[in-house]
Scaffold this motif. Sequence first.
Motif: not given
Length: 466
Positions: A39-58
């Motif tokens: 959606m081009p109308l929506a604002p977006a910020g700059t994330p500190l990090a991207v986390a990619l968990p592999s399971n619920t515990a993560q």
Amino acid sequence: MTAALLDRPALVERLRAELGKDAVLTDADVTASYARDMMPLAPAGTPLAVALPSNTAQVQAVVRACAAARVPVVPRGAGSGLSGAANALDGCVMLVLTRMNEIVDVDPDNRLAVVQPGVVNLDFRGAVEKHGLFYPPDPSSYDWCTIGGNLATNAGGLCCVKYGVTTDSVLGLEVVLADGEVLRTGRRTVKGVAGYDLAKLFIGSEGTLGVITEATVALRPLPQAPGTLVAGFSDTEAAGEAVAKVVREGIVPSLMEIMDATSIKAAEAYLKTELGAGSDCRALLLCQSDSGGEVAQRELTAIEQVCQDAGADMTFVTDDIAEGNMLLQARRVVLTALELYGVWLTDDVCVPRTRIAELIHECERISAEVGLRIAVVGHAGDGNMHPTIVYDGSSAEEFARAQRAFDDILDAGMRLGGTITGEHGVGKIKREWLAKEIGPIGLRVHQQIKAALDPDNLFNPGSMFS
């Protein structure tokens, strides 16, 4: 706030210790690719990090670490959304669930499956088809959107008229709460009324109440190969009357879509073919029946008669799968086809089925007022329309006119007795419109539920409402 900012380097190190270095991304060019949806109308910020968990515990580990650092968490799937609901906030952690892509269980005897949020919708549909089963929700992006994103936005699709939206196929959920605990709610049985229906609360909550890490979904027997009907109308009101009469007579096709003249022309140009509607066609209805055999034949014959009685200039019925797929492809490619003319911005309003024609006329009026092309396609069977505005992406002035048209369409939908979103969600672009639709008491209840489940407001803050 200062303490939280000082804790952020330590937060990244903690996340890497919990998930592994390759599952925590901080390179600005990489994280930017996860920062926004479609959606081009929506604002977006700059994330500190991207986390990619592999399971619920993560996932639990990420939620607890972010809570300790007072850092917002924004859950995200494939990024196919159209409301900005999964857009980054400055300094947040994007919790991307695409690595949780296991189909945990398929139980043909009980007609259900257990699936993780990162599974692609089309892949899941293909997997259960091998068992003679069918998962109905089919958003237009079904070849790349994920089940988790579908759950978070309560996505719909072309089959909603017969099978409903995502929530209608969900039996239970596993959800990580704001304190890192795991809630398991719902059931594996056909019936169950023990306590509040908490699963329904989380579906469509856009990641503001918890992180869905698993879903138990109901499956249906694989339907028969569909028969297809197409009907062309030189009068939009006649098409609207046909839709209303199909509903009134109790006919339930598996699919009933509508395309306006602008959409028809775009699809024909893109596919380099003619749909047989004629140059004066103002609306095209596409219907399918997956009931099979004589039942499907009766349904399509009845719909064809309704369309002819309403004034259709052309009707065509086929049980040939290739022909049916070709006709349906014209509906599915509309957004891509509109890229021939510029950048598109698609809206999502749902009106009573008796007022579809009025909404199409309102969009024609708005198109003339703002001087931009607006194409209307939608799910006629449930009144969920997707007016799509086309503009020059390099022109700030045209973008501003597109924004105006977007809001004018929402206003028109509400005036016609409709809702501001039928399946895309509220996200970060319709917050003020949600407040208008549900009123101050409804908004207060939303805020109270949010405060009860996420007292520190760390789950996707600013999505849906402030």
